[in-house]
Design a protein around this motif. Structure first.
Motif, mmCIF file in Angstrom:
data_model
loop_
_atom_site.group_PDB
_atom_site.id
_atom_site.type_symbol
_atom_site.label_atom_id
_atom_site.label_comp_id
_atom_site.label_asym_id
_atom_site.label_seq_id
_atom_site.Cartn_x
_atom_site.Cartn_y
_atom_site.Cartn_z
ATOM 1 N N ARG A 64 9.512 3.489 11.895
ATOM 2 C CA ARG A 64 9.735 2.347 12.257
ATOM 3 C C ARG A 64 8.863 1.144 11.202
ATOM 4 O O ARG A 64 9.013 0.020 11.259
ATOM 5 N N ASP A 65 7.984 1.599 10.333
ATOM 6 C CA ASP A 65 7.478 1.039 9.212
ATOM 7 C C ASP A 65 8.255 0.297 8.235
ATOM 8 O O ASP A 65 9.469 1.012 7.729
ATOM 9 N N PRO A 66 7.957 -0.654 7.718
ATOM 10 C CA PRO A 66 8.923 -1.486 6.676
ATOM 11 C C PRO A 66 9.010 -0.494 5.234
ATOM 12 O O PRO A 66 8.171 0.211 5.089
ATOM 13 N N MET A 67 10.269 -0.464 4.753
ATOM 14 C CA MET A 67 10.241 0.326 3.280
ATOM 15 C C MET A 67 10.718 -0.661 2.426
ATOM 16 O O MET A 67 11.360 -1.785 2.508
ATOM 17 N N ALA A 68 10.567 -0.333 1.092
ATOM 18 C CA ALA A 68 10.972 -1.072 -0.188
ATOM 19 C C ALA A 68 12.620 -1.214 0.018
ATOM 20 O O ALA A 68 13.306 -0.235 0.540
ATOM 21 N N LEU A 69 13.187 -2.110 -0.665
ATOM 22 C CA LEU A 69 14.487 -2.254 -0.490
ATOM 23 C C LEU A 69 15.387 -1.183 -1.118
ATOM 24 O O LEU A 69 16.227 -0.775 -0.766
ATOM 25 N N GLY A 70 14.926 -0.678 -2.293
ATOM 26 C CA GLY A 70 15.433 0.198 -2.925
ATOM 27 C C GLY A 70 15.400 1.671 -2.264
ATOM 28 O O GLY A 70 16.538 2.209 -2.236
ATOM 29 N N ALA A 71 14.130 1.922 -1.691
ATOM 30 C CA ALA A 71 14.205 3.160 -0.772
ATOM 31 C C ALA A 71 15.306 2.999 0.501
ATOM 32 O O ALA A 71 15.822 4.048 0.633
#
Length: 185
Positions: A64-71
């Motif tokens: 549920r953690d935020p992730m980078a846009l590219g990932a």
């Protein structure tokens, strides 16, 4: 039984070997681990329900953690199976680096047919001379693209010559006419 008949004899079925002490211990250990995991999950749910319920993020990383846009985009591409179309789109963006500046000025990739039987990259050139040049370079270009994208991604390059001017029927036309066939029926 009469008439020389014999009674059926019980047939011995091959029985599975009885589990030995080590096998029994492994089975018991596996069952104990599963029970402990279930008890731990139930206890965590009770504890969370006492705190107000709902999912909360903790100190450790989870899904549920935020992730980078590219990932996130890479994950979406992988989940949807868009690897090949995305790679071909990247090729269209890097066309000048792949074919060279001179060829890229005169030849533009139009579309990619990703059907498994086809896998054709369609390229349009601005003159017949450049179309002929690209047709001669096509086998090497297919090899280069497959090296970059993966084996078998592009099977053929379809080269289109320049498009002629739009075909019209002349500047003088009758109002409301649809072309030369409108006078015959």
């Amino acid at each position: 039984m009469t008439n020389g008949e014999t009674s059926p004899q019980p047939v011995d079925k091959p029985s599975a070997p009885e589990p030995s002490g080590v096998d029994l211990a492994r089975v018991a250990l596996r069952a104990a681990k599963e029970q402990a995991k279930a008890r731990g999950a139930a206890a965590a749910q009770k504890k969370q329900a006492r705190r107000g319920g709902g999912l909360r993020s903790g100190a450790r990383a989870d899904g549920r953690d935020p992730m980078a846009l590219g990932a996130a985009i890479n994950r979406l591409i992988t989940e949807r199976g868009w690897e090949t179309p995305a790679a071909v789109g990247g090729v269209m963006g890097r066309w000048p680096q792949i074919v060279g500046e001179d060829l890229a000025k005169h030849c533009v990739p139009l579309k990619y047919d990703e059907e498994p039987e086809e896998r054709v990259l369609t390229v349009q050139c601005d003159s017949t001379v450049w179309a002929t040049q690209l047709r001669l370079l096509a086998p090497r270009l297919v090899a280069r693209l497959n090296e970059d994208l993966g084996h078998g991604t592009v099977r053929m390059i379809k080269v289109l010559g320049p498009g002629g001017p739009r075909r019209g029927y002349g500047p003088l036309r009758a109002p409301g006419s649809t072309g030369p066939g409108d006078t015959y029926g």
